[in-house]
Design an enzyme around this catalytic site. Structure first.
Site, PDB file in Angstrom:
ATOM      1  N   THR A  80      33.847  31.726  43.396  1.00 40.21           N
ATOM      2  CA  THR A  80      33.820  30.520  42.566  1.00 40.21           C
ATOM      3  C   THR A  80      34.937  30.495  41.528  1.00 40.21           C
ATOM      4  O   THR A  80      35.248  29.445  40.978  1.00 40.21           O
ATOM      5  CB  THR A  80      32.475  30.399  41.835  1.00 40.21           C
ATOM      6  OG1 THR A  80      32.356  31.481  40.888  1.00 40.21           O
ATOM      7  CG2 THR A  80      31.316  30.459  42.811  1.00 40.21           C
ATOM      8  N   ARG A 136      35.101  37.884  36.796  1.00 40.03           N
ATOM      9  CA  ARG A 136      35.310  36.639  37.514  1.00 40.03           C
ATOM     10  C   ARG A 136      34.746  36.724  38.920  1.00 40.03           C
ATOM     11  O   ARG A 136      35.028  37.657  39.658  1.00 40.03           O
ATOM     12  CB  ARG A 136      36.807  36.309  37.590  1.00 40.03           C
ATOM     13  CG  ARG A 136      37.099  34.954  38.228  1.00 40.03           C
ATOM     14  CD  ARG A 136      38.569  34.614  38.186  1.00 40.03           C
ATOM     15  NE  ARG A 136      39.365  35.473  39.043  1.00 40.03           N
ATOM     16  CZ  ARG A 136      40.665  35.277  39.266  1.00 40.03           C
ATOM     17  NH1 ARG A 136      41.295  34.286  38.657  1.00 40.03           N
ATOM     18  NH2 ARG A 136      41.331  36.084  40.050  1.00 40.03           N
ATOM     19  N   ASP A 179      42.802  48.173  38.003  1.00 41.23           N
ATOM     20  CA  ASP A 179      42.878  49.038  39.178  1.00 41.23           C
ATOM     21  C   ASP A 179      44.063  49.983  39.098  1.00 41.23           C
ATOM     22  O   ASP A 179      43.951  51.186  39.398  1.00 41.23           O
ATOM     23  CB  ASP A 179      42.979  48.204  40.455  1.00 41.23           C
ATOM     24  CG  ASP A 179      41.638  47.636  40.893  1.00 41.23           C
ATOM     25  OD1 ASP A 179      40.599  48.084  40.361  1.00 41.23           O
ATOM     26  OD2 ASP A 179      41.625  46.740  41.754  1.00 41.23           O
TER      27      ASP A 179
END
Length: 239
Positions: free
Chosen positions: A137, A133, A233
């Site tokens: 935007t 992603r 992460d």
């Protein structure tokens, strides 16, 4: 008459989402594993805790993803079978043809779920899709895909977090473009937002979703809340 008048009033967005989720679940299009399993609560508590160190996060996440994978697998075209037990008794059960499955990971976080899924379905073929992603935007960008033939297969799409639904929507379209049938695609997630589920259900009416939990919604940054942070992460130690 009074009841009809009350329902004709505009409903708050939160209530609309809630009613939509109830409908999707009632129709069998969405399976919320936590609603039927006490085993998930303490596992979710551990991985949602911001203070949980990476090693513990991975341990509890793997246990959680294994439960979700086992539950989700039970929805992949189970066939009624009879077996004979060691006592000579006939048992009416189910069997699942895992060789008919293609497990497709949405890289990177999806690889953690793929690892758990292939441990219980080692005969499944494997595909990979890399969609990220754009943080400005908020639109998905396809970087890579490698898939086996999908025309006659059940596609199990794997991504722990379903937020806006944009990346998953793009991944499903990639699978369709490569021969998959919409009714043969089922998505496994750890956490979903109602907005993400609605996005996919509206775009793909035959799609099914199996998720560990459905969270409250998205914040102004399009992050799931209460959520658990960036799954990839935290799992891979790149926080």
């Amino acid at each position: 008459t009074v009841l009809q008048y009350r329902w004709s009033l505009p409903l708050p967005p939160v209530l609309l989402i809630s009613f939509s989720m109830q409908n999707f679940i009632a129709q069998g299009r969405v399976v919320n594993v936590s609603s039927n399993s006490r085993a998930l609560k303490h596992l979710f508590t551990k991985i949602r805790d911001a203070k949980t160190p990476r090693v513990e996060f991975c341990t509890y996440a793997n246990r959680l993803m294994t439960i979700i994978s086992e539950e989700g697998l039970s929805y992949v075209n189970p066939q009624q079978v009879q077996v004979v037990t060691p006592t000579g008794s006939v048992f009416e059960g189910e069997a699942i043809d895992t060789e008919s499955i293609v497990a497709v990971s949405i890289i990177r976080a999806g690889d953690s779920l793929l690892d758990c899924f292939t441990k219980i379905a080692p005969a499944a073929q494997i595909g990979k899709i890399l969609i990220q992603r754009d943080e400005e935007t908020r639109l998905p960008v396809l970087f890579y895909s490698k898939l086996p033939p999908l025309a006659s297969k059940t596609v199990v799409l794997l991504d722990p977090m379903l937020a806006t639904g944009g990346s998953a929507k793009a991944a499903i379209q990639v699978a369709l473009d490569n021969g998959a049938k919409e009714e043969n695609i089922i998505m496994f997630c750890v956490v979903c937002s109602p907005e993400g589920i609605s996005c996919l259900m509206d775009a793909f009416p035959a799609l099914r979703i199996v998720t560990g939990e459905i969270d409250a919604g998205l914040n102004d940054k399009a992050y799931i809340v209460p959520g658990l942070g960036d799954y990839g992460d935290r799992f891979y130690g790149t926080v």
